[in-house]
Design a protein around this motif. Structure first.
Motif, PDB file in Angstrom:
ATOM      1  N   GLY A  65       0.793  -1.216   0.000  1.00  0.00           N
ATOM      2  CA  GLY A  65       0.000   0.000   0.000  1.00  0.00           C
ATOM      3  C   GLY A  65       0.829   1.272   0.000  1.00  0.00           C
ATOM      4  O   GLY A  65       0.316   2.351   0.318  1.00  0.00           O
ATOM      5  N   LEU A  66       2.098   1.164  -0.364  1.00  0.00           N
ATOM      6  CA  LEU A  66       2.984   2.328  -0.360  1.00  0.00           C
ATOM      7  C   LEU A  66       3.042   3.030  -1.712  1.00  0.00           C
ATOM      8  O   LEU A  66       3.364   4.216  -1.781  1.00  0.00           O
ATOM      9  N   ALA A  67       2.755   2.296  -2.781  1.00  0.00           N
ATOM     10  CA  ALA A  67       2.830   2.863  -4.127  1.00  0.00           C
ATOM     11  C   ALA A  67       1.760   2.234  -4.996  1.00  0.00           C
ATOM     12  O   ALA A  67       1.220   1.172  -4.670  1.00  0.00           O
ATOM     13  N   GLY A  68       1.480   2.891  -6.097  1.00  0.00           N
ATOM     14  CA  GLY A  68       0.506   2.364  -7.040  1.00  0.00           C
ATOM     15  C   GLY A  68       0.825   2.832  -8.444  1.00  0.00           C
ATOM     16  O   GLY A  68       1.307   3.953  -8.637  1.00  0.00           O
ATOM     17  N   GLY A  69       0.549   1.944  -9.394  1.00  0.00           N
ATOM     18  CA  GLY A  69       0.796   2.280 -10.787  1.00  0.00           C
ATOM     19  C   GLY A  69      -0.401   2.968 -11.403  1.00  0.00           C
ATOM     20  O   GLY A  69      -1.545   2.677 -11.065  1.00  0.00           O
ATOM     21  N   ARG A  70      -0.120   3.902 -12.292  1.00  0.00           N
ATOM     22  CA  ARG A  70      -1.150   4.573 -13.081  1.00  0.00           C
ATOM     23  C   ARG A  70      -0.823   4.289 -14.545  1.00  0.00           C
ATOM     24  O   ARG A  70       0.234   4.707 -15.031  1.00  0.00           O
ATOM     25  N   PRO A  71      -1.699   3.570 -15.227  1.00  0.00           N
ATOM     26  CA  PRO A  71      -1.421   3.199 -16.623  1.00  0.00           C
ATOM     27  C   PRO A  71      -1.008   4.399 -17.470  1.00  0.00           C
ATOM     28  O   PRO A  71      -1.666   5.432 -17.486  1.00  0.00           O
ATOM     29  N   GLY A  72       0.140   4.244 -18.104  1.00  0.00           N
ATOM     30  CA  GLY A  72       0.653   5.274 -18.985  1.00  0.00           C
ATOM     31  C   GLY A  72       1.316   6.448 -18.289  1.00  0.00           C
ATOM     32  O   GLY A  72       1.846   7.338 -18.940  1.00  0.00           O
ATOM     33  N   GLN A  73       1.287   6.467 -16.938  1.00  0.00           N
ATOM     34  CA  GLN A  73       1.864   7.595 -16.215  1.00  0.00           C
ATOM     35  C   GLN A  73       3.045   7.210 -15.338  1.00  0.00           C
ATOM     36  O   GLN A  73       3.912   8.022 -15.084  1.00  0.00           O
ATOM     37  N   GLY A  74       3.055   5.992 -14.823  1.00  0.00           N
ATOM     38  CA  GLY A  74       4.151   5.552 -13.970  1.00  0.00           C
ATOM     39  C   GLY A  74       3.669   5.050 -12.630  1.00  0.00           C
ATOM     40  O   GLY A  74       2.487   4.769 -12.426  1.00  0.00           O
TER      41      GLY A  74
END
Length: 131
Positions: A65-74
């Motif tokens: 729960g520390l990071a998350g991906g955003r498609p096309g953004q990083g």
């Protein structure tokens, strides 16, 4: 921008070193919610490691729960940063910095400092076990 580093002599798998660096950076306030982590491609090229190693680290961060991906953004930090260090921790940090300066003046390199800390921690653990 945030940069990772690896210690090949630490014995810690590279993906865990990346995870630990993000955790520590969050605790110390170097990373904040919303900050963008370097791309998998950039980290792999910068550290000369397999991109799958970086993907594994980023997946672990997502799982925690520390990071998350955003498609096309990083990949972005999703956890809130810790508040300012309490006064007691600030005092301990200042004491540690003073000790590290003394160790440097005594000619100790990073490896020797790490070894001394490891031995001291082991000794403390042994003291706790003794009746």
């Amino acid at each position: 921008m945030f940069r990772f580093r690896l210690d090949g002599s630490s014995g810690v798998p590279p993906y865990l070193q990346l995870v630990h660096q993000v955790r520590q950076s969050l605790l110390l306030g170097y990373l904040q919610e919303g900050d963008r982590l370097p791309t998998v491609k950039d980290v792999a090229a910068d550290l000369a490691i397999n991109p799958n190693t970086v993907v594994k680290a980023y997946r672990q961060l997502e799982h925690e729960g520390l990071a998350g991906g955003r498609p096309g953004q990083g990949t972005f930090i999703t956890a809130t940063s810790s508040p300012d260090l309490p006064e007691e921790q600030q005092i301990l940090r200042a004491s540690l910095e003073e000790w590290l300066r003394a160790a440097q003046e005594a000619g100790l390199d990073d490896e020797a400092v790490t070894a001394l800390i490891a031995v001291a921690r082991q000794d403390m653990k042994k003291e706790k076990v003794r009746p």
